[in-house]
Design a protein around this motif. Sequence first.
Motif, PDB file in Angstrom:
ATOM      1  N   GLU A 117      -0.125 -18.357 -17.096  1.00  0.00           N
ATOM      2  CA  GLU A 117      -0.039 -18.336 -15.634  1.00  0.00           C
ATOM      3  C   GLU A 117       0.967 -17.293 -15.152  1.00  0.00           C
ATOM      4  O   GLU A 117       0.717 -16.594 -14.168  1.00  0.00           O
ATOM      5  N   TRP A 118       2.112 -17.165 -15.831  1.00  0.00           N
ATOM      6  CA  TRP A 118       3.085 -16.133 -15.461  1.00  0.00           C
ATOM      7  C   TRP A 118       2.508 -14.743 -15.701  1.00  0.00           C
ATOM      8  O   TRP A 118       2.648 -13.856 -14.852  1.00  0.00           O
ATOM      9  N   ILE A 119       1.866 -14.530 -16.845  1.00  0.00           N
ATOM     10  CA  ILE A 119       1.277 -13.218 -17.140  1.00  0.00           C
ATOM     11  C   ILE A 119       0.246 -12.859 -16.077  1.00  0.00           C
ATOM     12  O   ILE A 119       0.232 -11.734 -15.565  1.00  0.00           O
ATOM     13  N   ASN A 120      -0.617 -13.809 -15.714  1.00  0.00           N
ATOM     14  CA  ASN A 120      -1.642 -13.546 -14.699  1.00  0.00           C
ATOM     15  C   ASN A 120      -1.021 -13.260 -13.330  1.00  0.00           C
ATOM     16  O   ASN A 120      -1.434 -12.324 -12.635  1.00  0.00           O
ATOM     17  N   SER A 121      -0.034 -14.047 -12.931  1.00  0.00           N
ATOM     18  CA  SER A 121       0.598 -13.851 -11.625  1.00  0.00           C
ATOM     19  C   SER A 121       1.332 -12.519 -11.549  1.00  0.00           C
ATOM     20  O   SER A 121       1.210 -11.783 -10.562  1.00  0.00           O
ATOM     21  N   ILE A 122       2.085 -12.198 -12.579  1.00  0.00           N
ATOM     22  CA  ILE A 122       2.815 -10.920 -12.593  1.00  0.00           C
ATOM     23  C   ILE A 122       1.834  -9.761 -12.671  1.00  0.00           C
ATOM     24  O   ILE A 122       2.009  -8.741 -11.997  1.00  0.00           O
ATOM     25  N   GLY A 123       0.787  -9.907 -13.467  1.00  0.00           N
ATOM     26  CA  GLY A 123      -0.231  -8.853 -13.571  1.00  0.00           C
ATOM     27  C   GLY A 123      -0.884  -8.550 -12.232  1.00  0.00           C
ATOM     28  O   GLY A 123      -1.063  -7.387 -11.854  1.00  0.00           O
ATOM     29  N   ARG A 124      -1.246  -9.606 -11.488  1.00  0.00           N
ATOM     30  CA  ARG A 124      -1.822  -9.406 -10.144  1.00  0.00           C
ATOM     31  C   ARG A 124      -0.828  -8.692  -9.233  1.00  0.00           C
ATOM     32  O   ARG A 124      -1.185  -7.799  -8.473  1.00  0.00           O
ATOM     33  N   SER A 125       0.432  -9.083  -9.330  1.00  0.00           N
ATOM     34  CA  SER A 125       1.459  -8.472  -8.482  1.00  0.00           C
ATOM     35  C   SER A 125       1.674  -7.002  -8.844  1.00  0.00           C
ATOM     36  O   SER A 125       1.887  -6.169  -7.962  1.00  0.00           O
ATOM     37  N   ILE A 126       1.609  -6.677 -10.133  1.00  0.00           N
ATOM     38  CA  ILE A 126       1.727  -5.268 -10.552  1.00  0.00           C
ATOM     39  C   ILE A 126       0.625  -4.449  -9.896  1.00  0.00           C
ATOM     40  O   ILE A 126       0.881  -3.384  -9.331  1.00  0.00           O
ATOM     41  N   VAL A 127      -0.606  -4.965  -9.961  1.00  0.00           N
ATOM     42  CA  VAL A 127      -1.741  -4.238  -9.373  1.00  0.00           C
ATOM     43  C   VAL A 127      -1.573  -4.099  -7.861  1.00  0.00           C
ATOM     44  O   VAL A 127      -1.756  -3.022  -7.290  1.00  0.00           O
ATOM     45  N   GLN A 128      -1.175  -5.172  -7.189  1.00  0.00           N
ATOM     46  CA  GLN A 128      -1.036  -5.149  -5.732  1.00  0.00           C
ATOM     47  C   GLN A 128       0.089  -4.242  -5.253  1.00  0.00           C
ATOM     48  O   GLN A 128       0.003  -3.664  -4.179  1.00  0.00           O
ATOM     49  N   HIS A 129       1.145  -4.114  -6.040  1.00  0.00           N
ATOM     50  CA  HIS A 129       2.333  -3.387  -5.584  1.00  0.00           C
ATOM     51  C   HIS A 129       2.604  -2.118  -6.380  1.00  0.00           C
ATOM     52  O   HIS A 129       3.672  -1.529  -6.241  1.00  0.00           O
ATOM     53  N   SER A 130       1.634  -1.701  -7.186  1.00  0.00           N
ATOM     54  CA  SER A 130       1.821  -0.526  -8.038  1.00  0.00           C
ATOM     55  C   SER A 130       2.025   0.728  -7.208  1.00  0.00           C
ATOM     56  O   SER A 130       1.380   0.936  -6.187  1.00  0.00           O
ATOM     57  N   ARG A 131       2.934   1.552  -7.676  1.00  0.00           N
ATOM     58  CA  ARG A 131       3.181   2.840  -7.035  1.00  0.00           C
ATOM     59  C   ARG A 131       2.543   3.973  -7.828  1.00  0.00           C
ATOM     60  O   ARG A 131       2.842   5.128  -7.604  1.00  0.00           O
ATOM     61  N   SER A 132       1.687   3.622  -8.792  1.00  0.00           N
ATOM     62  CA  SER A 132       1.104   4.655  -9.643  1.00  0.00           C
ATOM     63  C   SER A 132       0.113   5.533  -8.884  1.00  0.00           C
ATOM     64  O   SER A 132      -0.033   6.699  -9.168  1.00  0.00           O
ATOM     65  N   VAL A 133      -0.578   4.976  -7.899  1.00  0.00           N
ATOM     66  CA  VAL A 133      -1.503   5.765  -7.090  1.00  0.00           C
ATOM     67  C   VAL A 133      -1.257   5.401  -5.627  1.00  0.00           C
ATOM     68  O   VAL A 133      -1.426   4.258  -5.238  1.00  0.00           O
ATOM     69  N   THR A 134      -0.875   6.373  -4.831  1.00  0.00           N
ATOM     70  CA  THR A 134      -0.677   6.128  -3.410  1.00  0.00           C
ATOM     71  C   THR A 134      -1.901   6.616  -2.651  1.00  0.00           C
ATOM     72  O   THR A 134      -2.729   7.363  -3.178  1.00  0.00           O
ATOM     73  N   ASP A 135      -2.032   6.220  -1.404  1.00  0.00           N
ATOM     74  CA  ASP A 135      -3.176   6.634  -0.598  1.00  0.00           C
ATOM     75  C   ASP A 135      -3.303   8.143  -0.516  1.00  0.00           C
ATOM     76  O   ASP A 135      -4.396   8.694  -0.511  1.00  0.00           O
ATOM     77  N   SER A 136      -2.190   8.845  -0.456  1.00  0.00           N
ATOM     78  CA  SER A 136      -2.242  10.304  -0.337  1.00  0.00           C
ATOM     79  C   SER A 136      -2.714  10.977  -1.627  1.00  0.00           C
ATOM     80  O   SER A 136      -3.125  12.118  -1.612  1.00  0.00           O
ATOM     81  N   GLU A 137      -2.672  10.244  -2.749  1.00  0.00           N
ATOM     82  CA  GLU A 137      -3.109  10.812  -4.014  1.00  0.00           C
ATOM     83  C   GLU A 137      -4.575  10.536  -4.308  1.00  0.00           C
ATOM     84  O   GLU A 137      -5.143  11.110  -5.221  1.00  0.00           O
ATOM     85  N   VAL A 138      -5.207   9.644  -3.536  1.00  0.00           N
ATOM     86  CA  VAL A 138      -6.607   9.320  -3.747  1.00  0.00           C
ATOM     87  C   VAL A 138      -7.462  10.403  -3.105  1.00  0.00           C
ATOM     88  O   VAL A 138      -7.311  10.722  -1.930  1.00  0.00           O
ATOM     89  N   LEU A 139      -8.360  10.966  -3.892  1.00  0.00           N
ATOM     90  CA  LEU A 139      -9.229  12.023  -3.378  1.00  0.00           C
ATOM     91  C   LEU A 139     -10.459  11.402  -2.721  1.00  0.00           C
ATOM     92  O   LEU A 139     -11.101  10.538  -3.307  1.00  0.00           O
ATOM     93  N   ASP A 140     -10.783  11.846  -1.539  1.00  0.00           N
ATOM     94  CA  ASP A 140     -11.970  11.412  -0.836  1.00  0.00           C
ATOM     95  C   ASP A 140     -12.980  12.536  -0.948  1.00  0.00           C
ATOM     96  O   ASP A 140     -12.979  13.485  -0.172  1.00  0.00           O
ATOM     97  N   TYR A 141     -13.873  12.451  -1.941  1.00  0.00           N
ATOM     98  CA  TYR A 141     -14.812  13.525  -2.198  1.00  0.00           C
ATOM     99  C   TYR A 141     -15.809  13.717  -1.073  1.00  0.00           C
ATOM    100  O   TYR A 141     -16.349  14.800  -0.891  1.00  0.00           O
ATOM    101  N   ASP A 142     -16.113  12.694  -0.293  1.00  0.00           N
ATOM    102  CA  ASP A 142     -17.046  12.821   0.814  1.00  0.00           C
ATOM    103  C   ASP A 142     -16.515  13.728   1.911  1.00  0.00           C
ATOM    104  O   ASP A 142     -17.256  14.345   2.650  1.00  0.00           O
ATOM    105  N   HIS A 143     -15.191  13.802   2.068  1.00  0.00           N
ATOM    106  CA  HIS A 143     -14.602  14.572   3.146  1.00  0.00           C
ATOM    107  C   HIS A 143     -14.014  15.903   2.687  1.00  0.00           C
ATOM    108  O   HIS A 143     -13.398  16.605   3.465  1.00  0.00           O
ATOM    109  N   ARG A 144     -14.175  16.261   1.422  1.00  0.00           N
ATOM    110  CA  ARG A 144     -13.599  17.513   0.916  1.00  0.00           C
ATOM    111  C   ARG A 144     -14.547  18.685   1.044  1.00  0.00           C
ATOM    112  O   ARG A 144     -14.196  19.798   0.754  1.00  0.00           O
ATOM    113  N   ARG A 145     -15.771  18.454   1.477  1.00  0.00           N
ATOM    114  CA  ARG A 145     -16.763  19.535   1.541  1.00  0.00           C
ATOM    115  C   ARG A 145     -16.553  20.431   2.722  1.00  0.00           C
ATOM    116  O   ARG A 145     -16.132  20.232   3.730  1.00  0.00           O
TER     117      ARG A 145
END
Length: 145
Positions: A117-145
């Motif tokens: 239960e701790w592993i699952n709860s912490i794992g979910r929190s890592i995903v929700q609060h991760s700083r590995s990919v921010t919105d500005s780093e996500v490429l929107d291929y539909d709008h790059r043309r």
Amino acid sequence: MESIWRIATGQDPSREDYEGIEFWSNPERSGWLTKQGDYIKTWRRRWFVLKRGKLLWFKDQAAAGIRGSTPRGVISVGDCLTVKGAEDVVNKPFAFELSSGGYTMFFIADNEKEKEEWINSIGRSIVQHSRSVTDSEVLDYDHRR
């Protein structure tokens, strides 16, 4: 050297590390874990609270329930990369580890169910609060043309 290590591992929290987090009210998860010390490798039982991307620990449950109390340590789980079982690493049942690029902390739950239960709860929190990919780093291929 010890004070630098304590700061790097969240054991010397400043108020800004947990400001605005009402850890005493409705945590995502809370309970007893045994934590291995980072500088002196002894095991101590602490009350842990997971809330809003922060894993906080206190000497006991009573301290965590008091508004304005100071946690003994705080980890921003968004800075962590993995949480996984670690029985084979520390040679203790119900052990798990929480790792970032720079350090690993070890914990022991009271039983297998609590560990999962701790592993699952912490794992979910890592995903929700991760700083590995921010919105500005996500490429929107539909709008790059």
